[in-house]
Motif scaffolding. Structure first.
Motif, PDB file in Angstrom:
ATOM      1  N   LEU A 144       0.889  -1.238  -0.484  1.00  0.00           N
ATOM      2  CA  LEU A 144      -0.040   0.042   0.022  1.00  0.00           C
ATOM      3  C   LEU A 144       0.998   1.323   0.075  1.00  0.00           C
ATOM      4  O   LEU A 144       2.159   0.848  -0.085  1.00  0.00           O
ATOM      5  CB  LEU A 144      -0.893   0.498   1.314  1.00  0.00           C
ATOM      6  CG  LEU A 144      -1.841  -1.080   1.682  1.00  0.00           C
ATOM      7  CD1 LEU A 144      -3.174  -0.519   2.837  1.00  0.00           C
ATOM      8  CD2 LEU A 144      -2.854  -1.497   0.494  1.00  0.00           C
ATOM      9  N   ARG A 145       0.321   2.081  -0.304  1.00  0.00           N
ATOM     10  CA  ARG A 145       0.745   3.768  -0.788  1.00  0.00           C
ATOM     11  C   ARG A 145       0.827   4.675   0.790  1.00  0.00           C
ATOM     12  O   ARG A 145       1.674   5.254   0.765  1.00  0.00           O
ATOM     13  CB  ARG A 145       0.535   4.843  -2.008  1.00  0.00           C
ATOM     14  CG  ARG A 145       0.825   3.733  -2.790  1.00  0.00           C
ATOM     15  CD  ARG A 145      -0.130   4.886  -3.953  1.00  0.00           C
ATOM     16  NE  ARG A 145       0.002   6.122  -3.856  1.00  0.00           N
ATOM     17  CZ  ARG A 145      -0.532   6.568  -4.768  1.00  0.00           C
ATOM     18  NH1 ARG A 145      -1.086   6.997  -5.183  1.00  0.00           N
ATOM     19  NH2 ARG A 145       0.090   8.333  -4.550  1.00  0.00           N
ATOM     20  N   VAL A 146       0.048   3.962   1.716  1.00  0.00           N
ATOM     21  CA  VAL A 146      -0.252   4.671   2.867  1.00  0.00           C
ATOM     22  C   VAL A 146       0.088   3.603   4.254  1.00  0.00           C
ATOM     23  O   VAL A 146      -0.546   2.301   3.338  1.00  0.00           O
ATOM     24  CB  VAL A 146      -1.574   5.606   2.917  1.00  0.00           C
ATOM     25  CG1 VAL A 146      -1.162   6.770   2.133  1.00  0.00           C
ATOM     26  CG2 VAL A 146      -2.607   4.265   2.783  1.00  0.00           C
ATOM     27  N   GLN A 147      -0.288   3.831   4.727  1.00  0.00           N
ATOM     28  CA  GLN A 147       0.214   3.498   6.307  1.00  0.00           C
ATOM     29  C   GLN A 147      -1.878   3.743   6.709  1.00  0.00           C
ATOM     30  O   GLN A 147      -2.062   4.556   7.072  1.00  0.00           O
ATOM     31  CB  GLN A 147       0.919   3.268   7.688  1.00  0.00           C
ATOM     32  CG  GLN A 147       0.958   2.474   8.637  1.00  0.00           C
ATOM     33  CD  GLN A 147       1.859   3.021  10.006  1.00  0.00           C
ATOM     34  OE1 GLN A 147       2.443   3.044   9.204  1.00  0.00           O
ATOM     35  NE2 GLN A 147       1.772   2.040  10.824  1.00  0.00           N
ATOM     36  N   VAL A 148      -2.451   1.760   7.032  1.00  0.00           N
ATOM     37  CA  VAL A 148      -3.916   1.963   6.941  1.00  0.00           C
ATOM     38  C   VAL A 148      -3.663   2.232   8.372  1.00  0.00           C
ATOM     39  O   VAL A 148      -3.511   0.787   9.004  1.00  0.00           O
ATOM     40  CB  VAL A 148      -4.510   1.299   6.390  1.00  0.00           C
ATOM     41  CG1 VAL A 148      -6.079   1.370   7.056  1.00  0.00           C
ATOM     42  CG2 VAL A 148      -4.573   1.529   4.952  1.00  0.00           C
ATOM     43  N   PRO A 149      -4.114   2.181   9.643  1.00  0.00           N
ATOM     44  CA  PRO A 149      -4.141   2.380  10.947  1.00  0.00           C
ATOM     45  C   PRO A 149      -5.208   1.111  11.354  1.00  0.00           C
ATOM     46  O   PRO A 149      -6.140   0.455  10.647  1.00  0.00           O
ATOM     47  CB  PRO A 149      -4.920   3.872  11.666  1.00  0.00           C
ATOM     48  CG  PRO A 149      -5.878   4.356  10.294  1.00  0.00           C
ATOM     49  CD  PRO A 149      -5.356   3.980   8.852  1.00  0.00           C
ATOM     50  N   GLY A 150      -5.623   0.465  12.018  1.00  0.00           N
ATOM     51  CA  GLY A 150      -6.279  -0.172  12.562  1.00  0.00           C
ATOM     52  C   GLY A 150      -5.297  -1.836  13.134  1.00  0.00           C
ATOM     53  O   GLY A 150      -4.376  -1.615  12.111  1.00  0.00           O
ATOM     54  N   ARG A 151      -5.825  -2.833  13.009  1.00  0.00           N
ATOM     55  CA  ARG A 151      -5.447  -4.216  13.067  1.00  0.00           C
ATOM     56  C   ARG A 151      -6.244  -5.030  12.817  1.00  0.00           C
ATOM     57  O   ARG A 151      -7.969  -4.977  13.211  1.00  0.00           O
ATOM     58  CB  ARG A 151      -4.594  -4.409  14.799  1.00  0.00           C
ATOM     59  CG  ARG A 151      -5.441  -4.648  15.638  1.00  0.00           C
ATOM     60  CD  ARG A 151      -4.859  -4.672  17.164  1.00  0.00           C
ATOM     61  NE  ARG A 151      -6.123  -4.386  18.042  1.00  0.00           N
ATOM     62  CZ  ARG A 151      -6.404  -5.904  18.742  1.00  0.00           C
ATOM     63  NH1 ARG A 151      -6.111  -6.664  18.265  1.00  0.00           N
ATOM     64  NH2 ARG A 151      -7.361  -5.616  19.569  1.00  0.00           N
TER      65      ARG A 151
ATOM     66  N   ASP B 278      -8.273   1.635  15.969  1.00  0.00           N
ATOM     67  CA  ASP B 278      -7.451   2.686  17.590  1.00  0.00           C
ATOM     68  C   ASP B 278      -7.571   2.030  18.350  1.00  0.00           C
ATOM     69  O   ASP B 278      -6.545   2.361  19.418  1.00  0.00           O
ATOM     70  CB  ASP B 278      -6.529   3.549  16.641  1.00  0.00           C
ATOM     71  CG  ASP B 278      -5.382   3.148  15.786  1.00  0.00           C
ATOM     72  OD1 ASP B 278      -4.839   1.910  15.445  1.00  0.00           O
ATOM     73  OD2 ASP B 278      -4.980   4.045  14.896  1.00  0.00           O
ATOM     74  N   ALA B 279      -9.166   2.734  18.762  1.00  0.00           N
ATOM     75  CA  ALA B 279      -9.842   3.220  19.962  1.00  0.00           C
ATOM     76  C   ALA B 279     -10.326   1.548  20.370  1.00  0.00           C
ATOM     77  O   ALA B 279     -10.653   1.389  21.464  1.00  0.00           O
ATOM     78  CB  ALA B 279     -11.055   3.511  19.121  1.00  0.00           C
ATOM     79  N   GLY B 280     -10.431   0.588  19.171  1.00  0.00           N
ATOM     80  CA  GLY B 280     -10.343  -0.564  19.878  1.00  0.00           C
ATOM     81  C   GLY B 280     -11.524  -1.080  19.586  1.00  0.00           C
ATOM     82  O   GLY B 280     -11.752  -2.071  20.033  1.00  0.00           O
ATOM     83  N   GLN B 281     -12.245  -0.809  19.134  1.00  0.00           N
ATOM     84  CA  GLN B 281     -13.500  -0.969  18.879  1.00  0.00           C
ATOM     85  C   GLN B 281     -13.591  -1.558  17.079  1.00  0.00           C
ATOM     86  O   GLN B 281     -13.582  -2.088  16.307  1.00  0.00           O
ATOM     87  CB  GLN B 281     -14.788   0.818  18.302  1.00  0.00           C
ATOM     88  CG  GLN B 281     -16.047  -0.129  17.780  1.00  0.00           C
ATOM     89  CD  GLN B 281     -16.632   1.409  17.418  1.00  0.00           C
ATOM     90  OE1 GLN B 281     -16.521   2.130  17.023  1.00  0.00           O
ATOM     91  NE2 GLN B 281     -17.921   1.429  18.142  1.00  0.00           N
ATOM     92  N   LEU B 282     -14.711  -2.479  17.152  1.00  0.00           N
ATOM     93  CA  LEU B 282     -14.919  -3.989  16.365  1.00  0.00           C
ATOM     94  C   LEU B 282     -15.331  -2.525  14.780  1.00  0.00           C
ATOM     95  O   LEU B 282     -16.526  -2.027  15.485  1.00  0.00           O
ATOM     96  CB  LEU B 282     -15.534  -4.751  16.506  1.00  0.00           C
ATOM     97  CG  LEU B 282     -16.069  -5.744  15.520  1.00  0.00           C
ATOM     98  CD1 LEU B 282     -14.950  -7.078  14.657  1.00  0.00           C
ATOM     99  CD2 LEU B 282     -17.439  -6.434  15.406  1.00  0.00           C
ATOM    100  N   GLY B 283     -14.490  -3.212  14.274  1.00  0.00           N
ATOM    101  CA  GLY B 283     -15.003  -1.899  13.041  1.00  0.00           C
ATOM    102  C   GLY B 283     -15.542  -2.689  11.280  1.00  0.00           C
ATOM    103  O   GLY B 283     -15.737  -1.984  10.268  1.00  0.00           O
ATOM    104  N   GLY B 284     -15.153  -3.918  11.054  1.00  0.00           N
ATOM    105  CA  GLY B 284     -15.192  -4.760  10.385  1.00  0.00           C
ATOM    106  C   GLY B 284     -14.822  -6.237  10.299  1.00  0.00           C
ATOM    107  O   GLY B 284     -14.224  -6.491  11.484  1.00  0.00           O
TER     108      GLY B 284
END
Length: 437
Positions: A172-179, A241-247
């Motif tokens: 990727l061209r950018v670093q995407v936040p989250g894990r 990054d806040a620890g919330q399920l997003g996907g």
């Protein structure tokens, strides 16, 4: 040769509300006939409990049409010649809240009974019922593209089926936040249901997920055709990054016998572009995997962040959601807007459900829509004449007024030139519908 006996048709309409043995049998017959109509494998007997539970959960209103004159040896001596189902749902149209939507599904007509007006009578009656029941919009996903336009439906969202090449990983061209974590679906029941609601709220053009969609995503069953327990499904969950399920993504390995080792995405639900991109990055970085097959918006944000844009190969672009306006005032007041304008739309409707002239007054992202008589129209306002189909295409901004005027699908009454009002129905981004029905 004996002359063909004309059909003597009887329609039985049921509402999956209060459970009873008689209604259970009607539901079973409905799904059996629908499966035959779509050339599907009929489910095993133990799975009928799931069909019953899901149909009641949907609050399905369904019709079966029988031929009382069918030959005794014909399948239609006991099976219906036509099936038709509908159930309440929601649509994200960019407004403050989702719009109540009449979702149509399971429409079949037996081959020997086609072109006899059976569907026309059924869908006309059903749309009138939905209008009287207060639904501003009707929606469906069409297996054939030439049928539903005559009833006022128009494609509203499209999707891209694509192959993500990843033999050397996804760069990727950018670093995407989250894990992203390898998920155990047994621990995601309530969490996934809440995620699906948030995804509806964040995804313009999405409809709400059903109990089937949620069970499919969590691996409880494979396809609607059989509702059998799937094999070898894998699951991934995205946390911001806040620890919330997003996907959440459900996927399967395509097998070693394929020309290229691939992962196939069965379901992916995300509340943000970051969640979607991060999940595909995770999938594309599996060892030995050369391709990921998925679906997404036509203007997929994933493609915009790839180091090599050619790693994203579009296999097809398909229509998904078709819409039909049932109440111009309620539907368009519930929609979101990007521009201010005042405009008259004169709608001609072949089914006479919404024919009339409507005044649109849009300010601060909100619309006031009112039906007016011709003599009440402000002669200084632009006035556009169009059909109910073109109006449906405007609802999610799939087409714009200038495109309709340029192509002859709409007419500027009284002549003159187009102004900024032609962009009244523009949207911030294209609609995307992750759930079929």
């Amino acid at each position: 040769m004996r002359p063909e006996t004309p059909p003597q048709l009887e329609t039985r309409t049921c509402q999956a509300a209060i459970r009873s043995p008689e209604l259970d049998e009607s539901i079973k017959l409905f799904h059996q006939a629908t499966g035959i109509g779509f050339y599907e494998q009929l489910p095993e007997e133990p799975n009928w409990t799931h069909y019953l539970d899901l149909t009641y959960a949907q609050k399905m209103r369904f019709s079966l049409v029988f031929d009382q004159q069918a030959e005794p040896h014909s399948r239609h001596a006991t099976y219906p010649v036509h099936t038709y189902g509908a159930f309440p749902g929601l649509l994200n149209a960019g407004g403050e809240a989702p719009v109540a939507t009449h979702k149509i599904s399971a429409v079949t007509v037996a081959p020997s009974y086609r072109r006899r007006g059976i569907l026309s009578r059924q869908i006309t009656a059903d749309l009138a019922y939905a209008q009287q029941a207060g639904f501003p919009i009707a929606a469906l996903t069409a297996s054939e593209a030439t049928i539903y336009g005559r009833y006022g439906f128009e494609p509203a969202t499209y999707q891209s089926r694509f192959t993500l090449k990843c033999a050397h990983g996804v760069k990727l061209r950018v670093q995407v936040p989250g894990r992203v974590v390898d998920a155990d679906p047994q621990h995601f029941g309530p969490g996934y249901a809440a995620l699906a609601v948030r995804a509806l709220e964040q995804t313009f053009g999405s409809v709400d997920s059903t109990e089937f969609d949620n069970g499919f995503a969590l691996g409880r069953w494979d396809t609607w055709e059989t509702l059998e327990k799937p094999k070898n499904l894998r699951f991934a969950a995205y946390y911001d990054d806040a620890g919330q399920l997003g996907g959440f993504a459900t996927y399967k390995f395509g097998g070693w016998d394929e020309p290229k080792a691939k992962l196939v995405v069965h379901k992916l639900v995300a509340t943000s572009d970051a969640a979607r991109i991060k999940l595909f990055e995770y999938l594309g970085n599996h060892d030995l995997v050369e391709e990921v097959h998925g679906q997404g918006p036509v203007a997929d944000p994933l493609r915009q962040v790839l180091e090599n844009v050619r790693d994203y190969h579009v296999r097809s672009i398909d229509d998904v959601l078709w819409l039909r306006v049932l109440d111009v005032v309620a539907a368009f007041q519930a929609r979101g807007y990007q521009r201010d304008a005042r405009l008259l739309l004169s709608v001609s409707d072949r089914l006479e459900l919404i024919s009339g002239t409507y005044l649109f007054e849009v300010s601060d992202s909100r619309a006031t829509v009112s039906r007016i008589e011709d003599g009440q129209a402000d002669s200084g306002l632009p006035r556009v004449a169009l059909s109910e189909r073109e109006l449906a295409g405007l609802y999610l901004g799939t087409v714009q007024l200038d495109q309709l005027l340029d192509s002859g699908r709409a007419e500027l009454v009284g002549g003159g030139t187009a102004g900024d009002w032609v962009h009244l129905f523009s949207v911030a981004r294209e609609g995307f519908t992750p759930h079929g029905f």
